[in-house]
Design a protein around this motif. Structure first.
Motif, PDB file in Angstrom:
ATOM      1  N   ASP A  86       0.818  -1.203   0.000  1.00 55.17           N
ATOM      2  CA  ASP A  86       0.000   0.000   0.000  1.00 55.17           C
ATOM      3  C   ASP A  86       0.856   1.260   0.000  1.00 55.17           C
ATOM      4  N   LEU A  87       1.924   1.220   0.781  1.00 60.62           N
ATOM      5  CA  LEU A  87       2.809   2.386   0.841  1.00 60.62           C
ATOM      6  C   LEU A  87       3.474   2.631  -0.513  1.00 60.62           C
ATOM      7  N   GLU A  88       3.799   1.552  -1.198  1.00 62.58           N
ATOM      8  CA  GLU A  88       4.400   1.718  -2.514  1.00 62.58           C
ATOM      9  C   GLU A  88       3.373   2.284  -3.494  1.00 62.58           C
ATOM     10  N   ARG A  89       2.189   1.750  -3.442  1.00 63.99           N
ATOM     11  CA  ARG A  89       1.134   2.211  -4.345  1.00 63.99           C
ATOM     12  C   ARG A  89       0.837   3.694  -4.162  1.00 63.99           C
ATOM     13  N   ASP A  90       0.878   4.150  -2.932  1.00 60.10           N
ATOM     14  CA  ASP A  90       0.584   5.559  -2.660  1.00 60.10           C
ATOM     15  C   ASP A  90       1.765   6.480  -2.918  1.00 60.10           C
ATOM     16  N   PHE A 142       4.748   6.426  -1.304  1.00 57.56           N
ATOM     17  CA  PHE A 142       5.554   6.752  -0.133  1.00 57.56           C
ATOM     18  C   PHE A 142       6.819   5.898  -0.054  1.00 57.56           C
ATOM     19  N   VAL A 143       6.759   4.756  -0.676  1.00 58.75           N
ATOM     20  CA  VAL A 143       7.864   3.803  -0.570  1.00 58.75           C
ATOM     21  C   VAL A 143       8.288   3.340  -1.955  1.00 58.75           C
ATOM     22  N   LEU A 144       9.594   3.181  -2.106  1.00 55.95           N
ATOM     23  CA  LEU A 144      10.153   2.675  -3.359  1.00 55.95           C
ATOM     24  C   LEU A 144      10.632   1.245  -3.166  1.00 55.95           C
ATOM     25  N   ARG A 145      10.257   0.377  -4.071  1.00 61.44           N
ATOM     26  CA  ARG A 145      10.642  -1.031  -4.001  1.00 61.44           C
ATOM     27  C   ARG A 145      11.613  -1.334  -5.132  1.00 61.44           C
ATOM     28  N   GLU A 146      12.777  -1.840  -4.771  1.00 60.55           N
ATOM     29  CA  GLU A 146      13.783  -2.141  -5.786  1.00 60.55           C
ATOM     30  C   GLU A 146      14.286  -3.570  -5.658  1.00 60.55           C
ATOM     31  N   VAL A 147      14.240  -4.278  -6.750  1.00 59.55           N
ATOM     32  CA  VAL A 147      14.819  -5.622  -6.776  1.00 59.55           C
ATOM     33  C   VAL A 147      16.290  -5.484  -7.113  1.00 59.55           C
ATOM     34  N   LEU A 148      17.124  -5.877  -6.171  1.00 61.17           N
ATOM     35  CA  LEU A 148      18.563  -5.705  -6.379  1.00 61.17           C
ATOM     36  C   LEU A 148      19.123  -6.832  -7.249  1.00 61.17           C
ATOM     37  N   PRO A 149      20.086  -6.484  -8.067  1.00 59.99           N
ATOM     38  CA  PRO A 149      20.656  -7.455  -9.003  1.00 59.99           C
ATOM     39  C   PRO A 149      21.689  -8.361  -8.354  1.00 59.99           C
ATOM     40  N   THR A 150      21.282  -9.014  -7.281  1.00 57.74           N
ATOM     41  CA  THR A 150      22.177 -10.000  -6.675  1.00 57.74           C
ATOM     42  C   THR A 150      21.857 -11.352  -7.288  1.00 57.74           C
ATOM     43  N   GLU A 176      14.929  -4.281  -1.851  1.00 61.23           N
ATOM     44  CA  GLU A 176      15.185  -3.211  -0.896  1.00 61.23           C
ATOM     45  C   GLU A 176      14.061  -2.188  -0.945  1.00 61.23           C
ATOM     46  N   TYR A 177      13.636  -1.790   0.237  1.00 62.19           N
ATOM     47  CA  TYR A 177      12.594  -0.778   0.355  1.00 62.19           C
ATOM     48  C   TYR A 177      13.179   0.505   0.933  1.00 62.19           C
ATOM     49  N   SER A 178      12.782   1.628   0.363  1.00 60.47           N
ATOM     50  CA  SER A 178      13.227   2.918   0.893  1.00 60.47           C
ATOM     51  C   SER A 178      12.097   3.924   0.762  1.00 60.47           C
ATOM     52  N   LEU A 179      12.250   5.058   1.409  1.00 53.53           N
ATOM     53  CA  LEU A 179      11.231   6.094   1.312  1.00 53.53           C
ATOM     54  C   LEU A 179      11.452   6.948   0.071  1.00 53.53           C
ATOM     55  N   THR A 180      10.370   7.348  -0.540  1.00 57.66           N
ATOM     56  CA  THR A 180      10.445   8.390  -1.555  1.00 57.66           C
ATOM     57  C   THR A 180      10.518   9.731  -0.825  1.00 57.66           C
ATOM     58  N   GLN A 194       8.425  13.031   3.881  1.00 56.40           N
ATOM     59  CA  GLN A 194       7.535  14.008   4.518  1.00 56.40           C
ATOM     60  C   GLN A 194       6.563  13.333   5.466  1.00 56.40           C
ATOM     61  N   LEU A 195       6.061  12.198   5.022  1.00 52.31           N
ATOM     62  CA  LEU A 195       5.147  11.443   5.877  1.00 52.31           C
ATOM     63  C   LEU A 195       5.845  11.031   7.172  1.00 52.31           C
ATOM     64  N   ALA A 196       7.084  10.607   7.028  1.00 49.70           N
ATOM     65  CA  ALA A 196       7.850  10.205   8.208  1.00 49.70           C
ATOM     66  C   ALA A 196       8.001  11.369   9.187  1.00 49.70           C
ATOM     67  N   THR A 197       8.244  12.545   8.646  1.00 51.45           N
ATOM     68  CA  THR A 197       8.366  13.727   9.496  1.00 51.45           C
ATOM     69  C   THR A 197       7.074  13.997  10.258  1.00 51.45           C
ATOM     70  N   LEU A 198       5.977  13.886   9.530  1.00 52.68           N
ATOM     71  CA  LEU A 198       4.675  14.085  10.148  1.00 52.68           C
ATOM     72  C   LEU A 198       4.451  13.089  11.270  1.00 52.68           C
ATOM     73  N   ILE A 199       4.777  11.852  11.004  1.00 51.14           N
ATOM     74  CA  ILE A 199       4.612  10.808  12.009  1.00 51.14           C
ATOM     75  C   ILE A 199       5.469  11.102  13.232  1.00 51.14           C
ATOM     76  N   ALA A 200       6.686  11.549  12.981  1.00 56.27           N
ATOM     77  CA  ALA A 200       7.581  11.871  14.099  1.00 56.27           C
ATOM     78  C   ALA A 200       6.993  12.999  14.951  1.00 56.27           C
ATOM     79  N   THR A 201       6.381  13.965  14.283  1.00 60.11           N
ATOM     80  CA  THR A 201       5.736  15.053  15.011  1.00 60.11           C
ATOM     81  C   THR A 201       4.618  14.538  15.910  1.00 60.11           C
TER      82      THR A 201
END
Lengths: 130, 130
Positions: free
Chosen positions: A63-67, A69-77, A83-87, A92-99
């Motif tokens: 869901d996070l990827e679809r919206d 917020f999150v980037l999904r990458e298949v690594l060439p191993t 690997e998942y990371s934030l866009t 920004q969402l993370a900042t809001l959550i931290a607040t």
DNA sequence: CGGAATCCATAACGATACTG
DNA sequence: CAGTATCGTTATGGATTCCG
């Protein structure tokens, strides 16, 4: 989908866009704040976010990827490595959550005290009126 | 009680206090933002917050009062009259909610666009690989 | 009017087993 | 490793009825 009324259509003078279901579900905030620290593999997240089932992690990440917020990458191993990371939007969402976290922590004592007062009052009313 | 993992014990580097279930349930944000405008009677709120059932309104108000966000006053009229208003802590919560609303509205288009991209990609992958 | 109590549908979640 | 599929449980909330 009926998680929060804001997420649907309307509420008095306050319209949440349908874009923030992620803030209100059970695990996404945890996942996002883990990813805010650094990118994670699936298994890492699974260990990191205590108590999450693999089903819920899959679903949250999806869901996070679809919206966006999150980037999904298949690594060439050699083997399957993802690997998942934030866009930047996810950041920004993370900042809001931290607040939100910060605010709840600041006022945790107030709320706990209010609960105790309330519960004591309830007991008094139930018991002490013979 | 299991609404959001933050509300329980732990999450990676981010600990929500147990005090903010109210932010994550279905109706409380709507109720709070209505009360932010002015105090309301029970029936007023019931009409104001579109779609809420009497049971859920009762339950939301009860929880908000217990947590110290809402003040409940029985007015000395002839008949049963109850007025609900925000405490100062409730006012802070209302501000927080408003901030969330604003953010979600700003980025609603981004999220919708991301969803469309994602869904299109899914279709392509499912279909176009004969 | 302002609720409480009860019943019921379903959405959310957890556990488990299986797959490429 | 990174998932998918299925099943059963529990949490959530809507509808309805009743009460002071």
């Amino acid at each position: 989908m009926t998680r929060n009324r804001f997420l649907e259509e309307y509420s008095a003078d306050c319209t949440f866009s349908p874009s923030l279901e992620r803030l209100f579900d059970k695990w996404s905030p945890c996942v996002v704040s883990s990813l805010a620290e650094r990118p994670h593999r699936f298994g890492e997240l699974h260990r990191r976010v205590q108590g999450i089932s693999q089903k819920m992690l899959t679903s949250s990440l999806h869901d996070l990827e679809r919206d966006g917020f999150v980037l999904r990458e298949v690594l060439p191993t050699g083997r399957v490595t993802v690997e998942y990371s934030l866009t930047s939007l996810g950041g920004q969402l993370a900042t809001l959550i931290a607040t939100l976290c910060a605010w709840t922590q600041e006022h945790a004592d107030d709320v706990i005290a209010a609960r105790e007062r309330f519960d004591r009052r309830q007991e008094d009313e139930d018991g002490g009126m013979g």
